[in-house]
Write an enzyme that holds these catalytic residues in place. Structure first.
Site, PDB file in Angstrom:
ATOM      1  N   GLU A 508       0.847  -1.188   0.000  1.00 48.83           N
ATOM      2  CA  GLU A 508       0.000   0.000   0.000  1.00 48.83           C
ATOM      3  C   GLU A 508       0.885   1.242   0.000  1.00 48.83           C
ATOM      4  O   GLU A 508       1.137   1.803  -1.039  1.00 48.83           O
ATOM      5  CB  GLU A 508      -0.968  -0.022   1.195  1.00 48.83           C
ATOM      6  CG  GLU A 508      -1.969   1.101   1.127  1.00 48.83           C
ATOM      7  CD  GLU A 508      -3.344   0.737   1.646  1.00 48.83           C
ATOM      8  OE1 GLU A 508      -3.553  -0.397   2.088  1.00 48.83           O
ATOM      9  OE2 GLU A 508      -4.229   1.614   1.607  1.00 48.83           O
ATOM     10  N   GLU A 773      -2.364   0.474  13.170  1.00 47.65           N
ATOM     11  CA  GLU A 773      -3.468   0.919  12.315  1.00 47.65           C
ATOM     12  C   GLU A 773      -4.806   0.746  13.036  1.00 47.65           C
ATOM     13  O   GLU A 773      -5.701   1.571  12.902  1.00 47.65           O
ATOM     14  CB  GLU A 773      -3.475   0.075  11.038  1.00 47.65           C
ATOM     15  CG  GLU A 773      -4.615   0.357  10.093  1.00 47.65           C
ATOM     16  CD  GLU A 773      -4.492  -0.433   8.797  1.00 47.65           C
ATOM     17  OE1 GLU A 773      -3.850  -1.502   8.819  1.00 47.65           O
ATOM     18  OE2 GLU A 773      -5.032   0.022   7.771  1.00 47.65           O
TER      19      GLU A 773
HETATM   20  C1  BGC Z   1      -5.361   2.890   4.400  1.00 47.10           C
HETATM   21  C2  BGC Z   1      -5.781   4.040   5.271  1.00 47.10           C
HETATM   22  C3  BGC Z   1      -6.649   4.930   4.454  1.00 47.10           C
HETATM   23  C4  BGC Z   1      -7.853   4.126   4.119  1.00 47.10           C
HETATM   24  C5  BGC Z   1      -8.968   4.841   3.469  1.00 47.10           C
HETATM   25  C6  BGC Z   1      -6.571   2.127   3.999  1.00 47.10           C
HETATM   26  O1  BGC Z   1      -6.288   1.077   3.184  1.00 47.10           O
HETATM   27  O2  BGC Z   1      -4.421   2.091   5.018  1.00 47.10           O
HETATM   28  O3  BGC Z   1      -4.829   4.542   6.042  1.00 47.10           O
HETATM   29  O4  BGC Z   1      -6.932   6.155   4.989  1.00 47.10           O
HETATM   30  O5  BGC Z   1      -7.522   2.965   3.402  1.00 47.10           O
HETATM   31  O6  BGC Z   1     -10.088   4.190   3.749  1.00 47.10           O
END
Ligand code: BGC
Length: 920
Positions: A508, A773
């Site tokens: 990501e 997270e």
């Molecule tokens: C990310 C987040 C991001 C989000 C949005 C995720 O996959 O890791 O940090 O803000 O998607 O929904």
């Protein structure tokens, strides 16, 4: 004859000895565009700043004078000045825009400043600082793009990858490019301007140029390519020289994000280099060495290098000495040349990625499979450097992970398709194994193939990220909270890598706007991110849609999502934050058009002032634990109102009174609509989630007469939740500030100190060294959260850092002001803390504060720099009895907003050290 004098009484720190004039106030720490002596700055970004140094109390700058000339001698002689600001009656020591003759592209300038103090005394001139101007985009470049895109080379797939492995099919070896040239006389100065479609490492005469990694950084390469400028004067010699570079996939051609359809090559496949070396000889003549058809290239030791997948080096294939004179490049290939196109080439305004620290192993153990697992004790971003010696042809593999499975082996499921694996085949003898074009998120590394037991002295973790200097500190009586502070900072370090990313480990690593806006203020307190955000805000502007919608991610890659509430709003919130923290009006000017386009985009779709349409992917209160019950329109409308309020402040700062009036009117219409739709007559906010209340209160939407009631409902809701957080990414940063601003600091501390999940303390008590997270990334009952989304290094929930600085320590600014010139120092002692202290290195200099309390007394200490004034508000049960160090009482008393029943003693101070003490 000497008369003995009695020992002088020691003055308080920061004050001059009695009877002596304070030492002269002088400008120091000169910066241009937030950088020290930049070598390539766009002419319209030339804005100067300095700090004031000098002892004594109540020191201020009354006026300044800036001189700019081609060099120091001319400044000294006062001749041929490009700019003499004259004496400008102003206290501003930052954000002074250049206003002289138009600067020449590629030109080099010297500048200095002097100031007048509070009694009209002029300082000496500062030390001279330098700046060089970026090249003209068309006429400044004589180089062509070069590469080996016309050659195909076989790639060895990473270990265990099958023949059809899409990853190995997409990877390719890194081209090595070189050219020899003659320097015909002694060199006075030399600059290398260089960039790549891919990542480059430039080499000159066998040496690496500069200490930056992952250059030229990530931008939308289809719109804007950054280059770096280096002073290479000392790397050149008269006679034969060699300029070279290795180019790797990086963000341009490598794996990015989770978009597997574009595996490798989001922007392009062919790696190319663009470089121009400008040498000024002692006799004044110039030589130019640029990338062109005279270069030659080959593939060599780096068989692949990818940000997500890692690197593979076959060190037997390294052509020793290829980047120095005397090497025979006979077998090397002619390069393919391509003329420059229309894509903008801009000087990098940001902060380079560097190795900022090296960490030694805490332990090395064997997992059940007998593999060596190194623990560095800290989740970090970077890579391993390993020393090895022995026979050639040895294969060593290094895998990286943030956490271990229960059996002590690496847990990598949460990396999704990212492999973050480095592989080496040794050439023999003593060697260093180290990747050059990748970065991994890890605390643990598994090393296989290494002969025998790895000696801890033979490996080190090299921590790499954008080199944002530390500006904040915090410590208190609770060890776990000190650890949380460090955890927040490490989360920032690991994710500020050219752009602010969500996470540094899985497939990501994207510049999500929502994450960035919620953490921006904390980020600015922790570290100097002015130049870093200035660069990223250009990415945000590049990613904006013609409709005015800001994208959810910047750079936006091939991901089309845009306009999500709390995400797109970063396009207003982050520039405002940069202005607020660094007084940078340049960033506001540059993006004012983009911001108004965003505001118009929302208003066009929502004429009734409820933001219910065009919510894009609406992530709402992302990752709120349990049910995310905050109504989408509520969250969206609150952000819209917040944008309008910030736009009014921005317009004021830019002297656009009409716009400011317009945005204030818009704000009040949205506020009315918000109240009609979501706020009851008794102050209850719809759905009753913590986030609904936090937004309504923090953004000033709840009517003033209902604020206390609404805050009371919030406190009840928190109690009903067992003093546990229910906020996700959006609510989390506002909750504690909203509580403290409405008299509920006690509730804020209860949430802060809550030991069980969801809570910050739970993370830290359960081994987090970077912010997770998810609140429940790991629990004793359930183990790891779903591997599909479970990063152990995601800074967003660390946005509580802002509350630690602004409320616990009390380092804040007067409303409407920017750049820490007028402080509002209002500490919020509470919880089980008996003391807290910390500092913030502001653009105006260091602000250092601390409080401590006993059963019945509170003492607050504050030291502020010259050029700064502060209102100090000391909370007390008997505020009239609070005294400063000289026994003086407060200039006024007021209700303390942080706690019901307490009053505050108000003092007005100037620069110097101060102490206040009174009943608790
Ligand atoms: C990310 C987040 C991001 C989000 C949005 C995720 O996959 O890791 O940090 O803000 O998607 O929904």
């Amino acid at each position: 004859m000497t008369t003995p004098t009695p020992p002088a009484r020691q003055p308080p720190p920061g004050q001059p000895p009695h009877g002596l004039r304070p030492a002269g106030l002088r400008p120091a720490g000169l910066r241009c565009a937030h950088l020290t002596d930049p070598l390539a700055v766009a002419p319209d970004r030339v804005r100067f700043s300095w700090r004031l140094e000098g002892g004594g109390a109540d020191r201020v700058q009354r006026a300044y004078q800036v001189l700019v000339a081609a060099d120091e001698d001319q400044i000294a002689a006062g001749k041929d000045l490009w700019w003499d600001s004259g004496r400008v009656g102003s206290a501003a020591s930052e954000d002074v825009a250049y206003a002289g003759r138009p600067l020449i592209r590629g030109g080099s300038y010297a500048w200095k400043v002097r100031i007048w103090d509070e009694s009209g005394l002029v300082s000496g001139w500062s030390a001279t600082a330098r700046l060089e101007v970026e090249l003209d985009q068309a006429s400044g470049w004589q180089a062509s793009w070069i590469g080996l895109g016309h050659l195909r080379e076989k790639v060895t797939p990473p270990a265990k990858a099958g023949r059809h492995d899409p990853v190995s099919r997409a990877l390719s070896p890194a081209p090595y490019l070189r050219r020899g040239f003659q320097v015909t006389g002694p060199v006075a100065a030399a600059r290398l301007y260089v960039t790549a479609l891919g990542l480059y490492e430039a080499r000159l005469n066998g040496r690496r140029v500069g200490d930056a990694f992952l250059t030229p950084g990530w931008t939308d390469y289809d719109q804007r390519i950054q280059y770096q400028a280096y002073d290479v004067t000392r790397l050149l010699v008269p006679g034969q020289n060699v300029l070279g570079a290795v180019v790797a996939d990086g963000w341009y051609a490598g794996f990015m994000g989770f978009d597997a359809k574009r595996a490798g090559a989001h922007y392009g496949k062919a790696l190319e280099l663009l470089a121009q070396l400008v040498i000024t000889l002692a006799d004044g003549s110039q030589l130019l060495v640029a990338t062109d058809e005279h270069w030659r290239g080959t593939f060599a030791a780096i068989r692949h290098a990818d940000l997500l997948m890692g690197e593979r080096h076959d060190l037997r294939l390294e052509p020793r000495g290829w980047d120095a004179p005397g090497f025979d490049s006979e077998g090397w290939h002619a390069v393919q040349c391509r003329d420059r196109d229309e894509v903008r080439l801009v000087a990098d305004p940001g902060t380079p990625v560097r190795v900022t620290e090296e960490i030694e192993p805490v332990s090395i153990a064997r997992d059940p499979g007998g593999r060596q697992v190194v623990d560095f004790g800290q989740n970090l971003t970077g890579w391993l450097r390993i020393r090895i010696s022995g026979a050639g042809g040895t294969s060593v593999r290094v895998r990286h992970a943030e956490v271990l499975a229960t059996d002590g082996s690496l847990y990598t499921d949460n990396l999704r398709t990212a492999r973050q694996t480095d592989e080496y085949i040794t050439a023999g003898g003593r060697e260093i194994l180290e990747p050059r074009f990748t970065v991994h998120g890890f605390r643990y590394a598994e090393i296989t193939g290494y002969p025998g037991d790895l000696d801890p002295a033979d490996t080190v973790a090299r921590v790499a990220h954008s080199d944002i200097p530390v500006t904040g500190s915090f410590s208190c009586s609770e060890a776990w909270l000190d650890r949380l502070f460090s955890t927040i900072d490490w989360g920032q370090r690991g994710n500020f890598i050219s752009v602010p990313t969500d996470c540094p480990q899985r497939d990501e690593r994207l510049g999500w706007l929502g994450d960035a806006q919620s953490f921006a203020r904390t980020a600015c307190y922790n570290r100097d991110v002015a130049a870093f955000f200035v660069k990223w805000l250009d990415d945000v502007a590049d990613a904006q849609y013609p409709s005015g919608a800001f994208s959810d991610i910047a750079p936006r890659l091939s991901i089309p999502w845009h306009g999500a509430p709390g995400w797109g709003d970063a396009g207003v919130i982050v520039p405002w934050t940069v202005w607020k923290m660094y007084a940078d009006r340049g960033v506001l000017e540059r993006h004012f058009g983009a911001m108004t386009a965003w505001m118009d985009y929302i208003e066009r779709a929502n004429p009734d002032y409820l933001r219910a349409r065009l919510l894009g992917s609406s992530y709402n209160d992302w990752l709120a634990p349990g049910e995310d019950g905050t109504p989408r329109e509520l969250l969206a409308t609150a952000y819209w109102a917040y944008d309008a309020a910030l736009m009014a402040e921005i317009a004021d700062a830019l002297g656009r009174a009409d716009d400011a009036g317009g945005y204030r009117a818009l704000w009040s219409k949205i506020r009315t609509a918000f109240n009609e739709a979501f706020v009851d007559g008794d102050g209850q906010v719809s759905s009753g989630t913590q986030t609904s209340y936090a937004l309504g209160l923090h953004m000033g939407l709840v009517p003033d007469e209902l604020r206390q009631d609404a805050a009371g409902h919030l406190a009840i809701a928190i109690e009903a939740a067992g003093w546990q957080l229910t906020t996700g990414f959006v609510g989390v940063g506002y909750l504690l500030p909203a509580l403290s601003a409405t008299g509920h600091t006690d509730v804020a501390y209860r949430l802060l100190e809550q030991p069980s999940a969801p809570s910050w303390r739970y993370m830290v008590d359960n081994g987090a060294t970077t912010i997770w997270e998810r609140w429940d990334a790991w629990t004793a009952e359930r183990g790891f959260q779903s591997p599909w989304m479970n990063s152990f290094n995601h800074y967003t929930l660390g946005s509580v850092g802002e509350w630690l600085y602004r409320f616990v320590l009390g380092i804040d600014q007067e409303p409407g002001t920017a750049g820490f010139s007028q402080l509002a120092l209002r500490p919020h002692p509470g919880g089980s803390l008996s003391f807290a202290r910390g500092a913030y290195q502001s653009v105006r200099g260091p602000i250092s504060v601390g409080w401590q309390r006993s059963a019945d007394r509170l003492t607050y200490r504050a030291e502020i720099p010259p050029g700064v004034t502060a209102t100090v508000c000391v909370p007390s049960s008997d505020a009239a009895r609070v005294r400063d160090a000289s026994g003086r009482g407060p200039s006024s008393l007021a209700d303390f907003p942080g706690a019901r029943g307490l009053r505050e003693a108000v003092f007005h101070i100037g620069s110097g050290a101060h102490e206040f003490s009174g009943p608790r």
